[in-house]
Scaffold this motif. Structure first.
Motif, short mmCIF file in Angstrom:
data_model
loop_
_atom_site.label_atom_id
_atom_site.label_comp_id
_atom_site.label_asym_id
_atom_site.label_seq_id
_atom_site.Cartn_x
_atom_site.Cartn_y
_atom_site.Cartn_z
N SER A 15 8.88 -13.65 13.92
CA SER A 15 10.13 -12.79 14.35
C SER A 15 9.97 -11.84 15.53
N SER A 16 11.00 -11.32 16.21
CA SER A 16 10.45 -10.40 17.43
C SER A 16 9.95 -9.13 16.86
N PRO A 17 9.18 -8.62 17.81
CA PRO A 17 8.61 -7.16 17.58
C PRO A 17 9.46 -6.34 17.09
N GLU A 18 10.79 -6.02 17.64
CA GLU A 18 11.81 -5.35 17.39
C GLU A 18 12.32 -5.46 16.19
N TYR A 19 12.56 -6.71 15.75
CA TYR A 19 13.11 -6.78 14.41
C TYR A 19 12.17 -6.59 13.28
N ILE A 20 10.92 -6.83 13.44
CA ILE A 20 9.96 -6.47 12.33
C ILE A 20 9.55 -4.85 12.32
N SER A 21 9.73 -4.34 13.52
CA SER A 21 9.63 -2.84 13.38
C SER A 21 10.72 -2.26 12.62
N GLN A 22 11.95 -2.91 13.02
CA GLN A 22 13.12 -2.21 12.26
C GLN A 22 12.86 -2.35 10.81
N MET A 23 12.55 -3.80 10.33
CA MET A 23 12.25 -3.87 8.76
C MET A 23 11.24 -2.86 8.35
N LEU A 24 10.12 -2.84 8.85
CA LEU A 24 9.06 -2.01 8.50
C LEU A 24 9.56 -0.70 8.25
N ALA A 25 10.32 0.07 9.09
CA ALA A 25 10.94 1.22 9.35
C ALA A 25 11.69 1.50 8.01
N ALA A 26 12.26 0.50 7.28
CA ALA A 26 12.98 0.54 6.11
C ALA A 26 12.09 0.62 4.89
N ILE A 27 10.83 0.47 4.86
CA ILE A 27 10.03 0.53 3.66
C ILE A 27 8.92 1.76 3.76
N VAL A 28 8.68 1.85 2.60
CA VAL A 28 7.38 3.03 2.63
C VAL A 28 6.46 2.46 1.81
N GLY A 29 5.06 2.62 1.74
CA GLY A 29 4.15 2.09 1.15
C GLY A 29 3.69 3.23 -0.01
N ILE A 30 2.98 2.62 -1.18
CA ILE A 30 2.61 3.31 -2.23
C ILE A 30 1.36 2.61 -2.69
N ASP A 31 0.43 3.69 -3.25
CA ASP A 31 -0.67 3.03 -3.96
C ASP A 31 -1.09 3.69 -5.23
N VAL A 32 -1.40 3.00 -6.28
CA VAL A 32 -1.61 3.60 -7.58
C VAL A 32 -3.16 3.39 -7.80
N GLU A 33 -3.90 4.47 -7.85
CA GLU A 33 -5.06 4.61 -8.35
C GLU A 33 -5.33 4.46 -9.94
N ILE A 34 -5.88 3.00 -10.47
CA ILE A 34 -5.77 2.87 -11.77
C ILE A 34 -6.79 3.85 -12.41
N GLU A 35 -6.50 4.37 -13.55
CA GLU A 35 -7.25 5.14 -14.30
C GLU A 35 -7.69 4.45 -15.68
N GLN A 36 -6.65 3.72 -16.13
CA GLN A 36 -7.07 2.84 -17.35
C GLN A 36 -6.11 1.48 -17.44
N LEU A 37 -7.00 0.55 -17.84
CA LEU A 37 -6.39 -0.96 -18.11
C LEU A 37 -6.28 -1.17 -19.39
N VAL A 38 -5.06 -1.50 -19.97
CA VAL A 38 -5.09 -1.85 -21.54
C VAL A 38 -4.46 -3.31 -21.35
N GLY A 39 -5.17 -4.22 -22.07
CA GLY A 39 -4.72 -5.62 -22.07
C GLY A 39 -4.53 -6.02 -23.53
N LYS A 40 -3.34 -6.70 -23.49
CA LYS A 40 -3.18 -7.43 -24.98
C LYS A 40 -3.19 -8.94 -24.78
N PHE A 41 -4.06 -9.39 -25.12
CA PHE A 41 -3.98 -10.94 -25.06
C PHE A 41 -3.67 -11.67 -26.47
N LYS A 42 -2.23 -11.78 -26.81
CA LYS A 42 -2.11 -12.40 -28.23
C LYS A 42 -2.11 -13.91 -28.18
N LEU A 43 -3.23 -14.22 -28.63
CA LEU A 43 -3.39 -15.89 -28.68
C LEU A 43 -3.85 -16.36 -29.78
N SER A 44 -3.13 -15.90 -30.84
CA SER A 44 -3.59 -16.28 -32.17
C SER A 44 -4.84 -16.33 -32.78
#
Length: 210
Positions: free
Chosen positions: A149-178
């Motif tokens: 796509s054109s740089p102008e279009y991509i820049s327009q699309m990127l301006a419409a979103i913001v980033g996030i990050d989540v630093e994981i402190e705990q992972l809890v897994g449930k694998f219910k496999l009989s």
């Protein structure tokens, strides 16, 4: 989450693998209006932080963007393979008639702290990585890339979103496999799931759990 010991998955490699294979997470937050959930594709950086870090983007118009404060606690839920299990698949059912229906599944809960990354360079890099990975995974002959796509279009699309990050402190897994069933009943259920088109779940049941 109710987590009987025999269904608990604690191996970080297995938990990270489920997240990577099922990247659409439910981002659960608690704000002034109560609980909310947003469904977002995440990228996992397993070596960033003690338990890994999740990165994603949100629409700038999403009200959650205004509610996020750096360090706010969140929960991200990742759902792996899941399916109904019929008692008819257990050999012991036909001998004792002491089995009932159930549901097998794999799920990971990632508890952590979120922060906004309202940074065009961050968002551009994240979108490029996510796009490259999932275009290839979807089997595209000519994977889409931002330069299609054109740089102008991509820049327009990127301006419409913001980033996030989540630093994981705990992972809890449930694998219910009989795991609470006899070996022959596990094999019977796995065979029934395989025949029903749930090969991923059947394969998970067949893998060693320790």
């Amino acid at each position: 989450m109710y987590l009987p010991e025999h269904f608990a998955e604690t191996r970080s490699g297995e938990l990270h693998a489920l997240i990577t294979a099922n990247p659409l997470g439910a981002l659960v937050t608690s704000g002034s209006d109560g609980l909310d959930a947003n469904h977002v594709p995440f990228e996992l950086l397993p070596d960033q932080g003690p338990q890994g870090t999740l990165q994603a983007h949100l629409a700038r118009a999403n009200p959650l963007v205004e509610q996020i404060t750096d360090g706010m606690r969140v929960l991200v839920i990742f759902q792996g393979p899941q399916a109904y299990v019929s008692p008819n698949w257990y050999p012991s059912k036909h001998e004792t008639h002491r089995q009932v229906p159930t549901w097998n599944y794999q799920v990971v809960h990632a508890h952590g702290r979120i922060r906004l990354r309202d940074d065009e360079r961050f968002v551009r890099g994240l979108v490029a990585r996510l796009t490259r990975k999932h275009e290839v995974a979807s089997g595209q002959d000519r994977p889409w890339k931002m330069t299609d796509s054109s740089p102008e279009y991509i820049s327009q699309m990127l301006a419409a979103i913001v980033g996030i990050d989540v630093e994981i402190e705990q992972l809890v897994g449930k694998f219910k496999l009989s795991q609470n069933k006899a070996a022959e009943d596990i094999a019977g259920a796995a065979d029934g799931l395989e025949r029903g088109g749930h090969g991923d779940l059947a394969a998970a049941m067949a893998r060693p759990q320790d």
